[in-house]
Design a protein around this motif. Structure first.
Motif, PDB file in Angstrom:
ATOM      1  N   THR A 416      -8.013   2.539  -2.773  1.00  0.00           N
ATOM      2  CA  THR A 416      -9.002   1.624  -2.199  1.00  0.00           C
ATOM      3  C   THR A 416      -8.391   0.298  -1.787  1.00  0.00           C
ATOM      4  OG1 THR A 416      -9.575   0.766  -4.386  1.00  0.00           O
ATOM      5  CG2 THR A 416     -10.862   2.643  -3.555  1.00  0.00           C
ATOM      6  N   LYS A 417      -7.119   0.068  -2.102  1.00  0.00           N
ATOM      7  CA  LYS A 417      -6.548  -1.255  -1.853  1.00  0.00           C
ATOM      8  C   LYS A 417      -5.622  -1.316  -0.637  1.00  0.00           C
ATOM      9  CE  LYS A 417      -6.952  -3.094  -6.530  1.00  0.00           C
ATOM     10  NZ  LYS A 417      -6.234  -3.726  -7.672  1.00  0.00           N
ATOM     11  N   VAL A 418      -5.038  -0.217  -0.248  1.00  0.00           N
ATOM     12  CA  VAL A 418      -4.206  -0.207   0.949  1.00  0.00           C
ATOM     13  C   VAL A 418      -5.121  -0.268   2.166  1.00  0.00           C
ATOM     14  CG1 VAL A 418      -2.515   1.075   2.299  1.00  0.00           C
ATOM     15  CG2 VAL A 418      -2.415   1.144  -0.200  1.00  0.00           C
ATOM     16  N   SER A 430      -0.014  -6.294  -3.835  1.00  0.00           N
ATOM     17  CA  SER A 430       1.071  -6.496  -4.804  1.00  0.00           C
ATOM     18  C   SER A 430       0.901  -5.656  -6.064  1.00  0.00           C
ATOM     19  CB  SER A 430       1.165  -7.983  -5.175  1.00  0.00           C
ATOM     20  OG  SER A 430      -0.079  -8.435  -5.682  1.00  0.00           O
ATOM     21  N   ASP A 431      -0.333  -5.261  -6.393  1.00  0.00           N
ATOM     22  CA  ASP A 431      -0.559  -4.470  -7.601  1.00  0.00           C
ATOM     23  C   ASP A 431      -0.628  -2.969  -7.312  1.00  0.00           C
ATOM     24  OD1 ASP A 431      -2.909  -4.550  -6.216  1.00  0.00           O
ATOM     25  OD2 ASP A 431      -4.192  -4.967  -7.951  1.00  0.00           O
ATOM     26  N   TYR A 432      -0.201  -2.582  -6.098  1.00  0.00           N
ATOM     27  CA  TYR A 432      -0.226  -1.163  -5.757  1.00  0.00           C
ATOM     28  C   TYR A 432       0.863  -0.425  -6.532  1.00  0.00           C
ATOM     29  CZ  TYR A 432       0.184   3.182  -3.115  1.00  0.00           C
ATOM     30  OH  TYR A 432       0.248   4.504  -2.759  1.00  0.00           O
ATOM     31  N   THR A 433       0.483   0.714  -7.148  1.00  0.00           N
ATOM     32  CA  THR A 433       1.432   1.543  -7.893  1.00  0.00           C
ATOM     33  C   THR A 433       1.243   2.996  -7.506  1.00  0.00           C
ATOM     34  OG1 THR A 433       1.331   0.021  -9.762  1.00  0.00           O
ATOM     35  CG2 THR A 433       2.271   2.204 -10.173  1.00  0.00           C
ATOM     36  N   PRO A 434       2.285   3.658  -6.996  1.00  0.00           N
ATOM     37  CA  PRO A 434       2.162   5.084  -6.668  1.00  0.00           C
ATOM     38  C   PRO A 434       1.868   5.901  -7.925  1.00  0.00           C
ATOM     39  CG  PRO A 434       4.127   4.135  -5.679  1.00  0.00           C
ATOM     40  CD  PRO A 434       3.600   3.126  -6.654  1.00  0.00           C
TER      41      PRO A 434
END
Length: 464
Positions: A416-418, A430-434
């Motif tokens: 939901t953040k990309v 910045s807090d995106y984590t695969p």
């Protein structure tokens, strides 16, 4: 000192000279010419006196535009001019799309919904000054003296020496606007409207096909601008640019033979074009320099088949940049005492641009097709907290809308953040984590052709 287009209504050299003397303080010491008598004695005084001569030339410069209205060429595309800008101003075009809509029952339990900020769907585009030119012509003292020799010679002097400055600018405005229109068509940022079996249709049926699209323009529709904004254009604000051949058929075969003439007439405003494939390439090269992209033979052949183009009145974004008395033109002159010549200059600073938000369509007899969509770069490695800019290329035949719809096809982890905007700019928070850090699972970006949604291209972004 300024002169309106209608301020000068004279029919003879005596009247014209009287007018010049009356509006020029330095010349008001002279006697006014008498109708029917030679103006040569007054001309001799003006030519031999430096102060009178300079004042006379300055006034002639100012009324040059007014004088050519008697027999000058009228630019049929005068509608493209939008206004005048002051120094320091930019044209920032802002357009609002429809508001977001929500289901009442789904949001009923969200008690904090009223506290959320709803950002409007705003599209913007900046148009900048891109035309800074000046025109020059030279007159001599001997030419000035001959301007008072016989009836009509004063008019001829102004027409030949001064008016061509304005005529040149007017012509350049027309061919530049037509070039921009042709480039928008060829670049695929103008929606094509195919008139099937065009060559076998009667003029009346061709007009019917065009009127059908004109009717559609009056409803909010995202299909007639490359930004995909839902716009509507009233009939009064529609401009139908037609080739001279099409207009001839329309006038003689439709209007002239129609019993109900009002019903046969176009509700959009008709404007003539001498041919969408006709371009003054040599002059355009001088005007635009490296910004001019020459037409290929295939492009000219395709453009020549176009019968008409329908646009919003505000599709062209042509502005004057105020140089003198809120005018987009500035006239100056310089007297060379060595050569006894006057150099006359006309400066023009303008914005020549078109809107990516206003409605427009090109009528064409041939169907186009999209064969592929390619995204560049197709593979990207990035880190969280970064922007990634992607561009899409649409490979096609014929005239097609080359715009694409961007979407995130797959974003493992924080789905939901990309985000991605309408220009292909991807933001990875910045807090995106695969989901799988040992073997990164890439984000898949998709670009789908607006013209043919069955054709799309993909790119992957691997977040380290």
């Amino acid at each position: 000192m300024a002169f309106s287009k209608n301020s000068l209504k004279v029919t003879s050299d005596s009247e014209l000279l009287s007018y010049i003397i009356n509006v020029t303080p330095e010349l008001q010491e002279l006697d006014l010419p008498v109708q029917g008598e030679s103006i040569k004695p007054i001309g001799k005084i003006i030519s031999s006196n430096e102060r009178y001569r300079n004042a006379f030339i300055k006034t002639v410069n100012l009324i040059g535009l007014t004088v050519i209205k008697r027999n000058g060429w009228d630019n049929p595309w005068e509608f493209t001019k939008r206004g005048t800008l002051s120094f320091g101003q930019q044209i920032r075009e802002l357009v609002l799309d429809l508001c977001n809509v929500y289901d009442y029952n789904e949001e009923f339990t969200n008690k904090d919904k009223f506290l959320e900020t709803e950002v409007p769907n705003v599209f913007n585009y900046i148009h900048e000054v891109n035309f800074q030119k000046f025109y020059q012509t030279t007159t001599s003292d001997s030419q000035l003296a001959m301007a008072f020799d016989g009836e009509g010679s004063l008019f001829d002097f102004i027409d030949e020496a001064i008016a061509m400055l304005y005529e040149s600018l007017k012509y350049d405005t027309y061919i530049t606007d037509k070039y921009m229109l042709a480039r928008r068509i060829l670049d695929g940022t103008m929606t094509p409207s195919v008139i099937s079996s065009y060559s076998t249709l009667t003029p009346r049926k061709r007009v019917s096909a065009i009127k059908s699209i004109s009717n559609k323009f009056t409803f909010r529709n995202p299909n007639y601008n490359p930004a995909g904004v839902r716009r509507a254009t009233r009939f009064d604000d529609q401009i139908l640019i037609v080739s001279t051949d099409f207009e001839a058929d329309f006038s003689t075969e439709v209007l002239a033979t129609s019993f109900f003439k009002d019903e046969a007439d176009m509700r959009a405003r008709l404007v003539l074009c001498d041919g969408f494939g006709v371009h003054d390439n040599e002059r355009l090269t001088e005007l635009l320099g490296s910004a001019y992209i020459p037409f290929t033979e295939a492009e000219i052949t395709a453009l020549e088949k176009i019968p008409a183009v329908l646009i919003s009145r505000e599709w062209f974004m042509d502005y004057d940049y105020a140089l003198d008395n809120n005018s987009g033109m500035k006239q100056t002159e310089f007297y060379n005492p060595t050569t006894l010549e006057n150099n006359h200059y006309l400066h023009a600073w303008r914005v020549f641009s078109t809107s990516p938000f206003e409605q427009a369509t090109v009528f064409t007899p041939d169907s186009g097709s999209v064969t592929a969509v390619a995204i560049n770069p197709s593979e990207v490695t990035s880190t969280a907290g970064q922007f990634v800019q992607l561009t899409a290329s649409v490979i096609s035949t014929g005239f097609v809308n080359k715009a694409v719809q961007w979407s995130i096809d797959e974003a493992p982890g924080e789905t939901t953040k990309v985000t991605i905007d309408q220009n292909g700019k991807v933001y990875i928070p910045s807090d995106y984590t695969p989901t799988d850090t040992d073997e990164p699972n890439p984000i898949v970006i998709k670009a789908t052709s607006i013209y043919d949604d069955s054709v799309s291209g993909e790119a992957t972004i691997t977040v380290l």
